[in-house]
Design a protein around this motif. Structure first.
Motif: not given
Length: 212
Positions: A137-161
């Motif tokens: 209802f408006g199309g705006c982003i309300v949260a963002h998350g990432f999984l960095r270096s997905v191919q590495s043994d231990v990827p990094e995860l973060g979120i913002a809301v």
């Protein structure tokens, strides 16, 4: 909706295991999300795993997500047309302390454009996975998350809301979705990224079963 820039004026208004590294705790008061029972976490961990399936759909498809208070958002990969929308999420959606604690992008500098370009390119090339939750209802982003270096043994995860979408289970759902992507890729550990004073994020991580 997918990839469409939103009107900044609309986005300015509200719309109604893995391994955890050492955490540094702070006594500063921050509004905390409600506690989650094990049954609640298990239910949503299974639901997010079902959405992710073998992991391939996470890179290309959109999934409707209902929050604990009944609001609907669309979870999808970051697209190249999201630059303006994501910028307004960082500047207006993350207010005060939330804005300062979010280190995903340098929101207030010219460097944001280059950082965004790298994120969208890395998602397209499947080096990283950047996800956004979009208010239909408006199309705006309300949260963002990432999984960095997905191919590495231990990827990094973060979120913002976004401030107006806190304490409704959205952050937990995004966290569990990204976790499921890592599990589908055969990862046995995930590094969670947060800063020293971000006790709210630390609380969310702990309530879904991560340990310091």
């Amino acid at each position: 909706l997918v990839g469409a820039p939103a009107d900044p004026a609309v986005c300015a208004e509200p719309s109604g295991g893995p391994v955890l590294g050492p955490l540094e705790r702070d006594s500063e008061h921050v509004r905390m999300p409600p506690l989650a029972s094990k049954a609640y976490v298990d239910e949503h961990r299974i639901a997010m795993a079902d959405l992710v399936n073998d992991g391939e759909s996470a890179w290309s498809s959109s999934s409707p997500i209902e929050t604990d208070d009944g609001r609907l958002c669309i979870l999808r990969p970051l697209g190249k047309r999201d630059e303006e929308n994501l910028y307004h999420f960082g500047i207006r959606g993350l207010a005060g302390l939330s804005h300062d604690l979010s280190t995903v992008y340098n929101w207030s500098s010219d460097g944001f454009i280059a950082e965004f370009g790298a994120s969208s390119t890395n998602t397209f090339n499947r080096h990283d996975l950047h996800m956004v939750a979009v208010d239909p209802f408006g199309g705006c982003i309300v949260a963002h998350g990432f999984l960095r270096s997905v191919q590495s043994d231990v990827p990094e995860l973060g979120i913002a809301v976004a401030e107006q979408w806190r304490s409704c289970g959205l952050g937990r759902r995004m966290l569990l979705f990204l976790e499921a992507v890592g599990v589908a890729a055969g990862k046995t550990a995930i590094e969670l990224t947060t800063v020293q004073h971000n006790t709210t994020a630390q609380h969310v991580f702990e309530t879904v079963g991560y340990e310091a």
